[in-house]
Design a protein around this motif. Structure first.
Motif, short mmCIF file in Angstrom:
data_model
loop_
_atom_site.label_atom_id
_atom_site.label_comp_id
_atom_site.label_asym_id
_atom_site.label_seq_id
_atom_site.Cartn_x
_atom_site.Cartn_y
_atom_site.Cartn_z
N ASP A 260 0.84 -1.19 0.00
CA ASP A 260 0.00 0.00 0.00
C ASP A 260 0.87 1.25 0.00
O ASP A 260 2.11 1.17 0.03
CB ASP A 260 -1.00 -0.02 1.16
CG ASP A 260 -0.35 0.09 2.53
OD1 ASP A 260 0.84 0.45 2.62
OD2 ASP A 260 -1.04 -0.21 3.53
N LEU A 296 -5.07 -3.88 -3.99
CA LEU A 296 -5.71 -2.84 -3.20
C LEU A 296 -6.33 -1.79 -4.10
O LEU A 296 -5.84 -1.55 -5.21
CB LEU A 296 -4.69 -2.13 -2.28
CG LEU A 296 -4.03 -2.93 -1.17
CD1 LEU A 296 -2.67 -3.41 -1.61
CD2 LEU A 296 -3.90 -2.07 0.10
N GLY A 300 -7.74 1.85 0.17
CA GLY A 300 -7.16 0.92 1.15
C GLY A 300 -7.90 -0.37 1.32
O GLY A 300 -7.51 -1.19 2.17
#
Length: 558
Positions: A260, A296, A300
């Motif tokens: 991420d 992703l 998020g």
């Protein structure tokens, strides 16, 4: 290919010993079974077979590689699902044309670049394929020399990274098409940590991703580690090399990785059925979700390719299905048979009123299609077993003159009859496989893996054996997969070479269906042989087909 719309004209020229050779025309149509997977509708109601790869594009579309259905699907932001590549049949074709009618073979990992080009690890074809934003498919770098490419990733400069699952390498394809090896010397093992990555040994590398500064991370699945390549040097970032879950840092067969924006590394720890999260400080957390690949979205949320489903995991840890309803192998009871899903049907019988009885072997069920075309389950709950109402790989069905239905319960080593009220009675077999002699009552007689059944003209129930018309001659020789006799005494016999006709003495008269029509097993039924029904496995979407025609004249002596 949409099987329900298939109507083929099959012409059979059969030389017989009569004075005038017979020429019979047949047509084929589907009467039960469908390849419909839910395109055009909500993804939550779609059928997924084996989702192995997931990736987002910049417009918020989620792409899914459905390996066993040989398709890549797209889930739009409004939840609608469609197919963007692959026609559902395994193979290789279509380069230079529309991806939707091309053929893939077990697609796994996928990635999308900034120009909305889709890259597919076409594992079974040993290729990486590219689908442009306009829907045209091609082979990347014009090569089929990748050894089982499993996952792909892209960097900002347009370089494509490929994990070669069977080649034990990580490869890089530059925009000009040149290919170099970044990691792995082609040997299975674990060696070289802390040194040049291209000299290291890997063990079935899988999921792959890159961070913002170009470090590459990949799941070295059978070494139970996630490795990093930085400035050409390879190191372990998670995993001890010993499969297990006793320690937070242990992994068991990791298959997918993702990063991420904060630098957290998400690892699909497949063997432990969880997702491990490694933060930049080095601590490890766990999410209770499982799958094969992971990606992703900008907010998020995590998305997992999990076989028959795509799972969504929110930042709070809640897990919910986004796509797939588990109906890929079985569905449709109570509706039209041509919209139902079958799983490896291997035998069929036809009653006097036109109802079809189907041995739906892969679903462990016997199903019925009534004269109005509605399908239902007569016996079997979908799980293999021998408890009341259960079957285990039923392999044959037959009807006697009174309408009694017989079925062979192969892996339970028994033959049953099924009454109109659904009551089942064992008529042959003790449940213990073997041979304990002839002349015993049916329920005291051992049988082993009973297969196709047929009712002889005198009403005797018989089981096809390997000795019945077992040698058709030529490359199609072998045990027949199905057999029926028409009212004129001709034998219809199915095998790898197609469907054959033999005269009453066993002489081969000809072949009415050539080749193996995407099928492994054939089962037969007939309506006084004005119509011949047979089962066909078409990839995993199995169907029952009907040949309409007329009986072939019996051969006469010269």
């Amino acid at each position: 290919m949409q099987i329900s719309s298939l109507v083929l004209a099959l012409v059979c020229s059969i030389q017989v010993l009569a004075s005038t050779p017979a020429r019979v025309t047949y047509t084929i149509q589907t009467v039960a079974g469908s390849n419909v997977v839910g395109d055009g509708g909500p993804a939550s109601a779609a059928a997924l077979s084996d989702a192995e790869g997931v990736a987002f594009d910049s417009a918020g579309n989620l792409f899914v590689a459905d390996a066993n259905d040989h398709r890549v699907r797209k889930i739009a932001p409004d939840g609608t699902i469609s197919t963007v590549a692959g026609d559902g049949t395994p193979g290789f074709r279509g380069d230079g044309g529309p991806a939707s009618v091309a053929r893939l073979n077990t697609p796994y990992g996928i990635a999308v670049d900034g120009a909305a080009n889709l890259y597919i690890a076409d594992l079974g074809n040993n290729r990486v394929r590219k689908v442009t934003s306009g829907g045209i498919i091609s082979t990347v770098a014009g090569t089929d020399k990748f050894l089982a490419p499993r996952n792909v990733a892209l960097d900002a400069a347009g370089n494509l990274y490929v994990s070669e699952f069977s080649g034990q390498r990580i490869r890089k394809v530059a925009p000009d098409g040149s290919i170099t090896t970044l990691a792995g010397d082609g040997h299975v093992g674990f060696r070289g940590e802390g040194g040049p990555a291209f000299q290291a040994e890997l063990s079935f590398p899988a999921g792959i991703t890159l961070d913002a500064v170009g470090n590459l991370y990949f799941a070295d699945s059978s070494n139970h580690r996630v490795l990093r390549i930085s400035a050409g040097v390879i190191t372990t970032v998670l995993g001890t090399g010993i499969p297990g879950a006793d320690l937070p840092t242990q992994l068991d067969t990791p298959t997918g990785v993702a990063l991420d924006s904060a630098g957290n590394l998400y690892v699909v720890d497949s063997g432990n059925q969880r997702v491990q999260v490694l933060n930049p400080a080095g601590s490890v957390g766990t999410l209770q979700a499982n799958g094969r690949d992971i990606t992703l979205d900008p907010t998020g949320n995590l998305y997992l390719a999990a076989g028959a489903h795509i799972l969504e995991v929110t930042p709070s840890g809640s897990v919910s299905p986004l796509a797939g309803n588990g109906s890929y192998l079985f569905r449709g009871d109570g509706g039209l048979a041509t919209s139902a899903r079958l799983n490896a049907p291997v035998a069929i019988a036809v009653s006097a009123d036109g109802a079809l009885y189907i041995s739906d072997q892969g679903n462990h069920r016997v199903r019925k299609v009534d004269a109005e075309g509605t399908i239902s389950t007569l016996m079997g709950d979908g799980t293999a077993g021998n408890a009341s109402g259960q079957l285990n790989s039923p392999a044959g069905v037959a009807l006697d003159a009174s309408g009694t239905l017989y079925l062979s319960d192969r892996n339970n080593d028994r033959v049953l009859t099924l009454a109109a009220d659904g009551a089942a009675t064992v008529v042959v077999g003790t449940g213990v496989p073997g041979f304990n002699g002839d002349g015993l009552p049916g329920m005291s007689t051992q049988t082993q893996s009973p297969g196709p059944l047929f009712i002889a003209p005198n009403g005797t129930l018989a089981k096809q054996t390997d000795r019945v018309f077992a040698d058709l001659g030529g490359p199609e020789s072998g045990v027949p997969d199905g057999m029926k006799v028409d009212t004129l005494g001709n034998v219809y016999c199915g095998g790898a070479g197609g469907i054959y006709i033999l005269d009453p003495k066993g002489k081969k008269l000809g072949r009415i269906v050539h080749g193996q029509p995407a099928t492994t097993n054939l089962g037969f039924g007939g309506d006084d042989w004005k119509t011949l029904f047979f089962t066909s496995r078409v990839h995993l979407g199995s169907v029952n087909l009907k040949i309409a025609g007329t009986p072939v004249p019996v051969a006469k002596k010269a």
